[in-house]
Design a protein around this motif. Structure first.
Motif, PDB file in Angstrom:
ATOM      1  N   THR A 163       6.612   5.278  -0.455  1.00 54.85           N
ATOM      2  CA  THR A 163       5.499   4.957  -1.082  1.00 54.85           C
ATOM      3  C   THR A 163       5.479   5.557  -2.295  1.00 54.85           C
ATOM      4  OG1 THR A 163       4.467   6.826  -0.302  1.00 54.85           O
ATOM      5  CG2 THR A 163       3.831   4.963   0.975  1.00 54.85           C
ATOM      6  N   GLY A 181       4.310   4.527  -7.103  1.00 50.95           N
ATOM      7  CA  GLY A 181       3.788   3.361  -7.211  1.00 50.95           C
ATOM      8  C   GLY A 181       3.470   2.517  -5.894  1.00 50.95           C
ATOM      9  N   SER A 209       2.074   1.774  -2.074  1.00 50.93           N
ATOM     10  CA  SER A 209       0.629   2.046  -1.296  1.00 50.93           C
ATOM     11  C   SER A 209       0.818   2.220   0.319  1.00 50.93           C
ATOM     12  CB  SER A 209      -0.155   0.826  -1.732  1.00 50.93           C
ATOM     13  OG  SER A 209       0.375  -0.455  -1.047  1.00 50.93           O
ATOM     14  N   GLU A 210       0.108   3.099   0.587  1.00 51.21           N
ATOM     15  CA  GLU A 210      -0.240   3.056   1.821  1.00 51.21           C
ATOM     16  C   GLU A 210      -1.063   2.031   2.800  1.00 51.21           C
ATOM     17  OE1 GLU A 210      -2.072   6.988   2.795  1.00 51.21           O
ATOM     18  OE2 GLU A 210       0.110   8.100   2.038  1.00 51.21           O
ATOM     19  N   ARG A 211      -0.926   1.669   3.752  1.00 56.10           N
ATOM     20  CA  ARG A 211      -1.767   0.717   4.776  1.00 56.10           C
ATOM     21  C   ARG A 211      -2.055   1.442   6.030  1.00 56.10           C
ATOM     22  NH1 ARG A 211       0.735  -5.127   3.860  1.00 56.10           N
ATOM     23  NH2 ARG A 211      -1.405  -5.509   3.659  1.00 56.10           N
ATOM     24  N   LEU A 263       3.255   0.145   5.012  1.00 55.16           N
ATOM     25  CA  LEU A 263       3.428   0.342   3.673  1.00 55.16           C
ATOM     26  C   LEU A 263       3.794  -0.631   2.768  1.00 55.16           C
ATOM     27  CD1 LEU A 263       6.100   1.483   2.334  1.00 55.16           C
ATOM     28  CD2 LEU A 263       5.710   3.385   4.133  1.00 55.16           C
ATOM     29  N   ARG A 264       3.630  -0.603   1.683  1.00 55.74           N
ATOM     30  CA  ARG A 264       4.067  -1.583   0.394  1.00 55.74           C
ATOM     31  C   ARG A 264       4.785  -0.589  -0.466  1.00 55.74           C
ATOM     32  NH1 ARG A 264       0.195  -5.723  -0.658  1.00 55.74           N
ATOM     33  NH2 ARG A 264       0.811  -6.574   1.169  1.00 55.74           N
ATOM     34  N   LYS A 290       7.023  -0.121  -4.050  1.00 56.16           N
ATOM     35  CA  LYS A 290       6.492  -0.420  -5.630  1.00 56.16           C
ATOM     36  C   LYS A 290       7.098  -1.763  -6.219  1.00 56.16           C
ATOM     37  CE  LYS A 290      10.498   2.312  -7.450  1.00 56.16           C
ATOM     38  NZ  LYS A 290      10.724   3.127  -8.460  1.00 56.16           N
ATOM     39  N   ARG A 346      -3.092   5.925   8.850  1.00 56.80           N
ATOM     40  CA  ARG A 346      -2.126   5.469   7.961  1.00 56.80           C
ATOM     41  C   ARG A 346      -0.886   5.635   8.114  1.00 56.80           C
ATOM     42  NH1 ARG A 346      -4.402   2.583   3.525  1.00 56.80           N
ATOM     43  NH2 ARG A 346      -6.414   2.512   3.266  1.00 56.80           N
TER      44      ARG A 346
END
Length: 236
Positions: free
Chosen positions: A96, A99, A101-103, A108-109, A111, A146
């Motif tokens: 993460t 840049g 992102s946590e989901r 997660l996604r 950068k 998360r």
């Protein structure tokens, strides 16, 4: 012989993505690259159409510069199964970073927009527990997370503080276990317990009981499981 491996389409960042993943995974290496005599533009620059091969934990991958495409989505993700909380924390923070992102629920996604799941190996065992009430409590705890926190999953699992970790579930032998446990001395009862095979404990002729353990692991001693039965007789 045909081979199969993930092929990831990027706009112009295939080389950067490869280098990022090589920096995250400890067992990683470059495998080569190929440029073709054509160019693509995007993200404020122009780069060659190219492929970049590499390996992460012995999984071969290929990234591809080919201009704007459909992008990545939730239908495909990379599943990182971790051994413990420290390893979970490491991959979560690394993927993460810069840049990403946590989901929810360990997703997660990164950068570059690629989707990952960072999941301790114990997670699916806990939420798939044959005791549906315990599994439901654990699942509800996971829904609130998360990053997956193993201690919080385990804390959600017990029905009460006195419930043994290796919980016993009786089948047709319930009556025999209850009656014989009252009638036999603890020493004679425990002497009759046989060896553990995969999630199953059986008794010998000295104590005609059958105990089936369907959660916990096989490292749990049969004696401890029966001791828990004797200690909890007041609950019957």
């Amino acid at each position: 012989m045909a081979t199969i491996f993930p092929f990831l389409w990027f706009n112009t960042q295939a080389e950067e993505a490869r280098d990022f993943y090589l920096s995250v995974f400890r067992n990683a290496k470059k495998l080569g690259s190929t440029e073709v005599p054509d160019w693509v533009s995007g993200t404020n620059r122009t780069v060659p159409i190219a492929t970049y091969d590499f390996a992460l934990e012995d999984l071969r991958l290929r990234t591809f510069n080919a201009g704007a495409g459909d992008g990545f989505n939730d239908a495909v993700s990379f599943f990182v199964e971790t051994r413990d909380q420290a390893e979970t924390d490491y991959y979560w923070e690394a993927l993460t970073s810069d840049g990403g992102s946590e989901r929810a629920c360990g997703w997660l996604r990164d950068k570059f927009g690629v989707n990952w799941q960072v999941c301790p190996e114990i997670t699916l065992r806990l939420i798939g527990d044959p005791d549906r009430k315990k599994a439901e409590r654990t699942l509800q705890a996971m829904y609130k997370m998360r990053k997956i926190i193993i201690a919080d999953l385990e804390a959600a699992m017990p029905a009460n503080a006195s419930r043994p970790k290796c919980a016993a579930v009786w089948d047709r032998s319930m009556y025999h276990i209850r009656t014989k446990a009252r009638r036999l001395s603890p020493i004679k009862l425990l002497a009759g317990i046989g060896n553990c095979t995969t999630h199953k404990h059986t008794a010998t002729r000295d104590a005609p009981l059958k105990l089936r353990v369907i959660d916990g692991d096989c490292g749990q001693e049969p004696v401890r499981a029966i001791s828990a039965v004797l200690q909890s007789r007041a609950e019957w």
